[in-house]
Design an enzyme around this catalytic site. Structure first.
Site, PDB file in Angstrom:
ATOM      1  N   GLY A  91       0.834  -1.206   0.000  1.00 34.43           N
ATOM      2  CA  GLY A  91       0.000   0.000   0.000  1.00 34.43           C
ATOM      3  C   GLY A  91       0.861   1.245   0.000  1.00 34.43           C
ATOM      4  O   GLY A  91       2.008   1.225   0.433  1.00 34.43           O
ATOM      5  N   ARG A  92       0.302   2.327  -0.527  1.00 32.96           N
ATOM      6  CA  ARG A  92       1.046   3.585  -0.525  1.00 32.96           C
ATOM      7  C   ARG A  92       0.085   4.745  -0.400  1.00 32.96           C
ATOM      8  O   ARG A  92      -1.072   4.676  -0.821  1.00 32.96           O
ATOM      9  CB  ARG A  92       1.886   3.720  -1.802  1.00 32.96           C
ATOM     10  N   GLY A  93       0.591   5.821   0.190  1.00 36.05           N
ATOM     11  CA  GLY A  93      -0.171   7.047   0.322  1.00 36.05           C
ATOM     12  C   GLY A  93       0.718   8.217  -0.040  1.00 36.05           C
ATOM     13  O   GLY A  93       1.859   8.034  -0.482  1.00 36.05           O
ATOM     14  N   VAL A  98       3.310   1.167   2.927  1.00 37.12           N
ATOM     15  CA  VAL A  98       3.014   0.031   3.797  1.00 37.12           C
ATOM     16  C   VAL A  98       3.597  -1.220   3.164  1.00 37.12           C
ATOM     17  O   VAL A  98       3.371  -1.486   1.973  1.00 37.12           O
ATOM     18  CB  VAL A  98       1.495  -0.155   4.002  1.00 37.12           C
ATOM     19  N   LYS A 113       3.942   0.293   8.521  1.00 42.90           N
ATOM     20  CA  LYS A 113       3.591   1.547   7.857  1.00 42.90           C
ATOM     21  C   LYS A 113       4.724   2.537   8.110  1.00 42.90           C
ATOM     22  O   LYS A 113       4.991   2.910   9.244  1.00 42.90           O
ATOM     23  CB  LYS A 113       2.265   2.097   8.389  1.00 42.90           C
ATOM     24  N   ASP A 202     -15.135   6.520  11.882  1.00 47.30           N
ATOM     25  CA  ASP A 202     -15.147   6.132  10.477  1.00 47.30           C
ATOM     26  C   ASP A 202     -15.427   4.642  10.317  1.00 47.30           C
ATOM     27  O   ASP A 202     -14.803   3.964   9.501  1.00 47.30           O
ATOM     28  CB  ASP A 202     -13.821   6.490   9.808  1.00 47.30           C
ATOM     29  N   ASP A 223      -8.125   1.086  10.781  1.00 48.99           N
ATOM     30  CA  ASP A 223      -8.123   2.457  10.273  1.00 48.99           C
ATOM     31  C   ASP A 223      -8.632   3.466  11.306  1.00 48.99           C
ATOM     32  O   ASP A 223      -9.812   3.824  11.327  1.00 48.99           O
ATOM     33  CB  ASP A 223      -8.951   2.557   8.994  1.00 48.99           C
TER      34      ASP A 223
END
Length: 426
Positions: A91-93, A98, A113, A202, A223
């Site tokens: 995963g990436r942001g 991640v 992360k 959330d 999350d």
């Protein structure tokens, strides 16, 4: 735009798990500051799916994947790579990556992360400040934290069983009893969080993940980027944030709110679990929010005829406008539908209807995304590559949308009416 807040230093809740950093930059970082209303960046190009997909081991991949793994391994602090073997990017942001890792001694898989300390400060603070204090069987566990001069490394449990929606579609059978099992676990975790003064803010199906692929897997709440930790008897929050279809009416009304917003979200989740449809659904945000502040939903359609009266009663007692009248997590966990699931919950297989509705919505969202992209510039397209289908994490409630909502005279009247129902609350 997103969650804006002031800062307080809450007392560490009693009987909580506390994960201490393994390595810190300097003495300044020893004094953690915790938000009274923890914030997150909402303008991410892509929200880190840290626990949503697991790539196969890089040893099974070609040279291209091996190069990628080496690229991210080289960026890690040597203290981290000395203990964990980097396996794959999952995963990436905008400010984070991640990766799936393996403990070099125990061979246990984890997710790490890696977050930029400066640019991603608000991104990691919310999750870190909450997860370092919680330890619960149904909440994703923070194992340890490494703090380096430029990066923060959060070592976390790795959930490999997939999202709730995906499991339902793949399962072939889904009954009310299955739904009650899911909700019992979720409510147990939420009740624990609320007991510590933590509000998730959330909750939605894509943040409920199965721990492993087996049929007996537990559900994990993940999350915590929008979560809030408050001290004091009131636990009042004022931040406008959340996911549109799951946001509680008191947030839209800009009333001070409590952890009861999580119970509203659980009502929405339950409705989806039993029908594959959303109780409040409209591509137009203003119309969607007006449906929510009226609690305007129904049980129309063939798919509801096989759902029990007790299940509908559970939904009706969570999707309540007045948060004081809404079930608490403790009360919801004792609802007859959950306690007597073996006898009261229907064993009717709802899978066909649910999966058809989920897939239909997935197709509609995909087409809508394609249509939107075709009307925007190449630059805009690049920033809209993230998820389609049922995943709503690309769609955050924006404060300016609520500004526009409150300018509508008809909505003002509706909000005034809503306020009269909550006079004791505000």
């Amino acid at each position: 735009m997103g969650c804006m807040s002031t800062k307080l230093v809450p007392e560490t809740p009693a009987n909580t798990h506390l994960v201490e950093p393994v390595y810190r930059q300097d003495a300044k970082t020893r004094n953690y500051r915790h938000d009274a209303d923890l914030t997150t960046q909402t303008n991410l190009k892509f929200k880190d799916p840290a626990f949503r997909q697991v790539d196969t081991d890089n040893s099974e991949q070609g040279p291209r994947t091996n190069k990628k793994v080496k690229k991210y391994r080289d960026k890690f602090d040597p203290r981290v790579t000395a203990k964990y073997d980097i396996k794959a990017l999952i995963g990436r942001g905008s400010f984070s990556r991640v990766v799936r890792v393996e403990h070099r001694i125990t061979k246990q898989p984890y997710a790490i992360k890696m977050i930029d300390r400066i640019q991603g400060k608000e991104v990691y603070e919310a999750e870190l400040n909450v997860l370092r204090r919680v330890k619960h069987v149904y909440i994703i566990q923070l194992v340890e934290v490494f703090e380096a001069p430029e990066k923060v490394y959060m070592v976390m449990e790795l959930a490999t069983g997939g999202e709730l929606f995906d499991r339902i579609i793949a399962k072939g059978s889904f009954t009310e009893r299955d739904a009650t099992k899911v909700l019992t676990m979720v409510l147990d975790g939420v009740k624990y969080l609320h007991g510590l003064g933590i509000t998730h803010r959330d909750l939605k199906p894509e943040n409920l993940l199965y721990y492993h692929p087996g049929h007996d897997s537990k559900i994990m709440i993940t999350d915590f980027g929008l979560s809030a930790m408050l001290k004091g008897p009131d636990n009042l929050m004022r931040t406008t944030c959340g996911t549109p279809e799951y946001i509680a009416p008191e947030i839209l009304a800009r009333k001070p709110y409590t952890s009861q917003v999580d119970l509203w979200a659980i009502g929405v989740i339950t409705y989806i679990l039993l029908s594959g449809t959303m109780p409040f659904d409209d591509d137009n945000r203003t119309r969607l929010y007006r449906m929510i502040i009226k609690a305007k939903y129904s049980y129309t359609g063939e798919h509801w005829k096989d759902v029990s009266a007790l299940a509908k009663d559970f939904i009706d007692k969570t999707l309540v406008l007045d948060p004081n009248e809404r079930l608490t997590a403790a009360q919801a966990s004792k609802h007859p539908w959950l306690l007597q699931s073996a006898a009261a919950a229907s064993s009717k297989n709802l899978h066909r209807t649910i999966s058809q509705n989920i897939l239909r919505r997935q197709s509609q969202r995909a087409n809508s995304t394609k249509s939107t992209k075709s009307t925007k510039s190449t630059k805009s397209n690049k920033s809209n590559k993230s998820g389609h289908s049922l995943r709503s994490d690309r769609r955050r409630v924006q404060p300016e949308e609520i500004d526009e909502l409150h300018k509508d005279p008809e909505v003002q009247a509706e909000l005034a009416s809503l306020g009269s129902h909550q006079s004791n609350f505000a």
